[in-house]
Scaffold this motif. Sequence first.
Motif: not given
Length: 220
Positions: A97-104, A72-76, A80-89
Amino acid sequence: MPWDAEGPFMIGEVVRPAASRRKKLVGRHAVRRSVTIDGVRYFAAAAFIEQQDPGSRIYTLHDATQAQEVVCTVAPADGAGGERYLVRDGAGHELGVVFRTGAAKRAVQHGWWLRQPGHPDVVARYHWARGSARDIASRGTDTAVRGAGSLAASVVESVLFGELAGQDTNHTRPNRPVTWRAGDEVALTAGHTQGVKSYIPHASWLDRRLAFALAVLRHD
Protein backbone atom coordinates in the motif's frame (compact mmCIF):
# COMPACT_ATOMS: atom_id res chain seq x y z
CA MET A 1 14.88 -2.13 -20.40
CA PRO A 2 13.73 -4.78 -17.88
CA TRP A 3 11.46 -3.23 -15.27
CA ASP A 4 12.99 -5.27 -12.43
CA ALA A 5 16.60 -4.28 -13.14
CA GLU A 6 18.54 -2.79 -10.27
CA GLY A 7 19.51 0.87 -10.20
CA PRO A 8 17.89 4.31 -10.45
CA PHE A 9 14.68 5.03 -12.32
CA MET A 10 12.67 8.13 -13.23
CA ILE A 11 9.14 8.99 -14.38
CA GLY A 12 8.51 10.91 -17.61
CA GLU A 13 8.20 11.13 -21.39
CA VAL A 14 11.72 12.24 -22.36
CA VAL A 15 13.57 9.58 -24.37
CA ARG A 16 16.54 11.77 -25.30
CA PRO A 17 17.28 15.21 -23.78
CA ALA A 18 17.91 18.17 -26.05
CA ALA A 19 21.53 19.06 -26.76
CA SER A 20 23.56 21.08 -29.21
CA ARG A 21 22.32 20.27 -32.75
CA ARG A 22 19.99 17.64 -31.35
CA LYS A 23 16.30 18.07 -30.57
CA LYS A 24 14.61 16.54 -27.56
CA LEU A 25 12.95 13.21 -28.27
CA VAL A 26 9.81 12.30 -26.32
CA GLY A 27 7.70 9.18 -26.04
CA ARG A 28 5.01 7.64 -23.87
CA HIS A 29 4.66 8.34 -20.15
CA ALA A 30 6.76 5.65 -18.51
CA VAL A 31 9.04 4.46 -15.78
CA ARG A 32 12.45 5.00 -17.39
CA ARG A 33 16.10 4.13 -16.80
CA SER A 34 19.15 6.05 -17.94
CA VAL A 35 21.42 4.42 -20.53
CA THR A 36 24.27 5.86 -22.59
CA ILE A 37 24.69 4.73 -26.20
CA ASP A 38 27.58 6.04 -28.31
CA GLY A 39 28.07 8.85 -25.82
CA VAL A 40 24.42 9.96 -25.96
CA ARG A 41 22.22 9.72 -22.89
CA TYR A 42 18.80 8.12 -23.30
CA PHE A 43 15.96 7.33 -20.92
CA ALA A 44 14.78 3.89 -21.92
CA ALA A 45 11.25 2.80 -21.02
CA ALA A 46 10.96 0.00 -18.46
CA ALA A 47 7.21 0.18 -17.82
CA PHE A 48 4.59 2.21 -19.69
CA ILE A 49 2.13 4.08 -17.46
CA GLU A 50 -1.54 4.14 -18.43
CA GLN A 51 -3.99 6.27 -16.45
CA GLN A 52 -7.60 5.13 -16.51
CA ASP A 53 -9.02 8.67 -16.68
CA PRO A 54 -7.50 12.12 -16.16
CA GLY A 55 -7.47 12.80 -12.43
CA SER A 56 -8.58 9.26 -11.54
CA ARG A 57 -5.28 8.14 -9.93
CA ILE A 58 -5.96 4.65 -11.24
CA TYR A 59 -2.98 3.32 -13.18
CA THR A 60 -1.81 0.23 -14.99
CA LEU A 61 1.89 -0.24 -15.64
CA HIS A 62 2.79 -2.45 -18.60
CA ASP A 63 6.14 -4.12 -19.22
CA ALA A 64 7.87 -2.07 -21.93
CA THR A 65 9.59 -5.18 -23.28
CA GLN A 66 6.36 -7.21 -23.40
CA ALA A 67 3.44 -4.86 -23.95
CA GLN A 68 0.74 -7.35 -22.91
CA GLU A 69 2.34 -8.07 -19.53
CA VAL A 70 1.03 -6.06 -16.57
CA VAL A 71 3.75 -5.06 -14.12
CA CYS A 72 1.32 -3.72 -11.52
CA THR A 73 -1.87 -1.71 -10.96
CA VAL A 74 -2.42 1.22 -8.62
CA ALA A 75 -5.85 2.29 -7.37
CA PRO A 76 -7.37 4.08 -4.35
CA ALA A 77 -8.54 1.75 -1.60
CA ASP A 78 -12.29 1.71 -1.04
CA GLY A 79 -13.34 4.34 1.47
CA ALA A 80 -9.81 5.68 1.87
CA GLY A 81 -10.67 9.15 0.57
CA GLY A 82 -7.66 9.25 -1.73
CA GLU A 83 -5.25 8.70 1.15
CA ARG A 84 -4.45 5.01 0.55
CA TYR A 85 -3.61 3.24 -2.71
CA LEU A 86 -3.44 -0.51 -3.22
CA VAL A 87 -0.72 -1.88 -5.46
CA ARG A 88 -1.34 -5.28 -7.08
CA ASP A 89 0.59 -7.48 -9.46
CA GLY A 90 -0.71 -8.59 -12.85
CA ALA A 91 -2.58 -11.51 -11.26
CA GLY A 92 -4.37 -9.22 -8.80
CA HIS A 93 -2.34 -10.17 -5.73
CA GLU A 94 -1.71 -7.31 -3.32
CA LEU A 95 1.92 -6.18 -3.15
CA GLY A 96 1.48 -3.43 -0.61
CA VAL A 97 0.00 0.00 0.00
CA VAL A 98 1.12 3.54 -0.79
CA PHE A 99 -0.17 6.16 1.65
CA ARG A 100 -0.73 9.90 1.40
CA THR A 101 0.39 11.66 4.58
CA GLY A 102 -2.33 13.68 6.32
CA ALA A 103 -2.13 17.42 5.64
CA ALA A 104 -1.37 18.29 9.27
CA LYS A 105 1.80 16.16 9.21
CA ARG A 106 3.25 17.11 5.83
CA ALA A 107 5.66 19.71 7.22
CA VAL A 108 7.13 16.96 9.41
CA GLN A 109 6.77 13.84 7.27
CA HIS A 110 7.03 13.55 3.50
CA GLY A 111 3.71 13.46 1.62
CA TRP A 112 4.05 9.84 0.43
CA TRP A 113 5.11 6.64 2.16
CA LEU A 114 4.53 2.93 1.68
CA ARG A 115 3.93 -0.34 3.47
CA GLN A 116 5.17 -3.70 2.25
CA PRO A 117 3.90 -6.75 4.18
CA GLY A 118 6.52 -8.31 6.43
CA HIS A 119 8.64 -5.15 6.73
CA PRO A 120 8.59 -1.89 8.72
CA ASP A 121 6.76 1.07 7.17
CA VAL A 122 8.90 2.94 4.63
CA VAL A 123 8.64 6.58 5.73
CA ALA A 124 10.57 9.79 5.01
CA ARG A 125 10.84 12.29 7.82
CA TYR A 126 12.35 15.68 7.14
CA HIS A 127 15.90 16.03 8.40
CA TRP A 128 14.96 18.15 11.42
CA ALA A 129 11.87 16.21 12.51
CA ARG A 130 11.99 13.12 14.73
CA GLY A 131 8.82 11.41 15.82
CA SER A 132 5.28 12.75 15.52
CA ALA A 133 4.12 16.34 15.90
CA ARG A 134 3.36 15.49 19.55
CA ASP A 135 6.95 14.28 20.00
CA ILE A 136 8.29 17.52 18.55
CA ALA A 137 5.99 19.53 20.77
CA SER A 138 7.28 17.69 23.84
CA ARG A 139 10.81 18.85 22.99
CA GLY A 140 9.64 22.43 22.69
CA THR A 141 8.91 24.75 19.80
CA ASP A 142 12.29 26.49 20.09
CA THR A 143 14.17 23.20 19.64
CA ALA A 144 12.10 22.33 16.59
CA VAL A 145 12.73 25.74 15.05
CA ARG A 146 16.48 25.48 15.57
CA GLY A 147 16.46 22.07 13.87
CA ALA A 148 14.30 23.32 11.05
CA GLY A 149 16.91 25.82 9.92
CA SER A 150 15.20 28.19 7.48
CA LEU A 151 11.69 26.91 8.24
CA ALA A 152 9.72 29.74 9.83
CA ALA A 153 8.72 29.44 13.50
CA SER A 154 5.10 30.16 12.65
CA VAL A 155 5.01 27.13 10.35
CA VAL A 156 6.40 24.85 13.05
CA GLU A 157 3.87 26.16 15.55
CA SER A 158 1.09 25.56 13.03
CA VAL A 159 2.15 21.94 12.73
CA LEU A 160 2.38 21.49 16.50
CA PHE A 161 -1.04 22.90 17.19
CA GLY A 162 -2.89 21.55 14.17
CA GLU A 163 -3.47 24.80 12.28
CA LEU A 164 -2.27 23.18 9.05
CA ALA A 165 -5.06 20.62 9.01
CA GLY A 166 -6.72 20.65 5.61
CA GLN A 167 -3.98 22.76 4.03
CA ASP A 168 -1.26 21.84 1.59
CA THR A 169 2.16 22.74 3.00
CA ASN A 170 4.22 22.19 -0.16
CA HIS A 171 5.50 25.76 -0.02
CA THR A 172 7.24 25.07 3.31
CA ARG A 173 9.31 22.13 2.08
CA PRO A 174 12.99 22.58 1.32
CA ASN A 175 14.02 21.31 -2.13
CA ARG A 176 16.33 18.56 -0.90
CA PRO A 177 16.83 14.87 -1.59
CA VAL A 178 14.31 12.64 0.15
CA THR A 179 15.27 9.51 2.07
CA TRP A 180 12.67 6.88 2.93
CA ARG A 181 13.65 4.58 5.79
CA ALA A 182 12.29 1.31 7.14
CA GLY A 183 13.31 1.53 10.76
CA ASP A 184 17.01 2.38 10.66
CA GLU A 185 17.51 1.04 7.12
CA VAL A 186 17.54 3.31 4.06
CA ALA A 187 15.00 1.77 1.68
CA LEU A 188 14.55 4.41 -1.05
CA THR A 189 15.97 7.80 -1.97
CA ALA A 190 14.93 10.47 -4.47
CA GLY A 191 16.83 13.48 -5.75
CA HIS A 192 17.98 15.33 -8.84
CA THR A 193 20.88 13.91 -10.84
CA GLN A 194 22.03 16.01 -13.78
CA GLY A 195 18.70 17.83 -13.67
CA VAL A 196 16.57 14.68 -13.67
CA LYS A 197 14.51 13.56 -10.67
CA SER A 198 15.62 9.99 -10.00
CA TYR A 199 14.58 7.31 -7.52
CA ILE A 200 17.05 4.77 -6.16
CA PRO A 201 15.81 1.65 -4.32
CA HIS A 202 18.36 0.58 -1.70
CA ALA A 203 16.76 -2.21 0.33
CA SER A 204 17.12 -5.56 -1.42
CA TRP A 205 13.70 -6.63 -0.14
CA LEU A 206 11.85 -3.53 -1.41
CA ASP A 207 9.49 -4.48 -4.23
CA ARG A 208 10.34 -2.23 -7.19
CA ARG A 209 6.66 -2.09 -8.12
CA LEU A 210 5.81 -0.35 -4.84
CA ALA A 211 8.58 2.18 -5.50
CA PHE A 212 7.17 2.73 -9.01
CA ALA A 213 3.68 3.31 -7.58
CA LEU A 214 4.95 5.87 -5.06
CA ALA A 215 6.86 7.71 -7.79
CA VAL A 216 3.89 7.71 -10.21
CA LEU A 217 1.51 9.06 -7.56
CA ARG A 218 4.05 11.65 -6.47
CA HIS A 219 4.41 12.91 -10.05
CA ASP A 220 0.65 13.04 -10.68
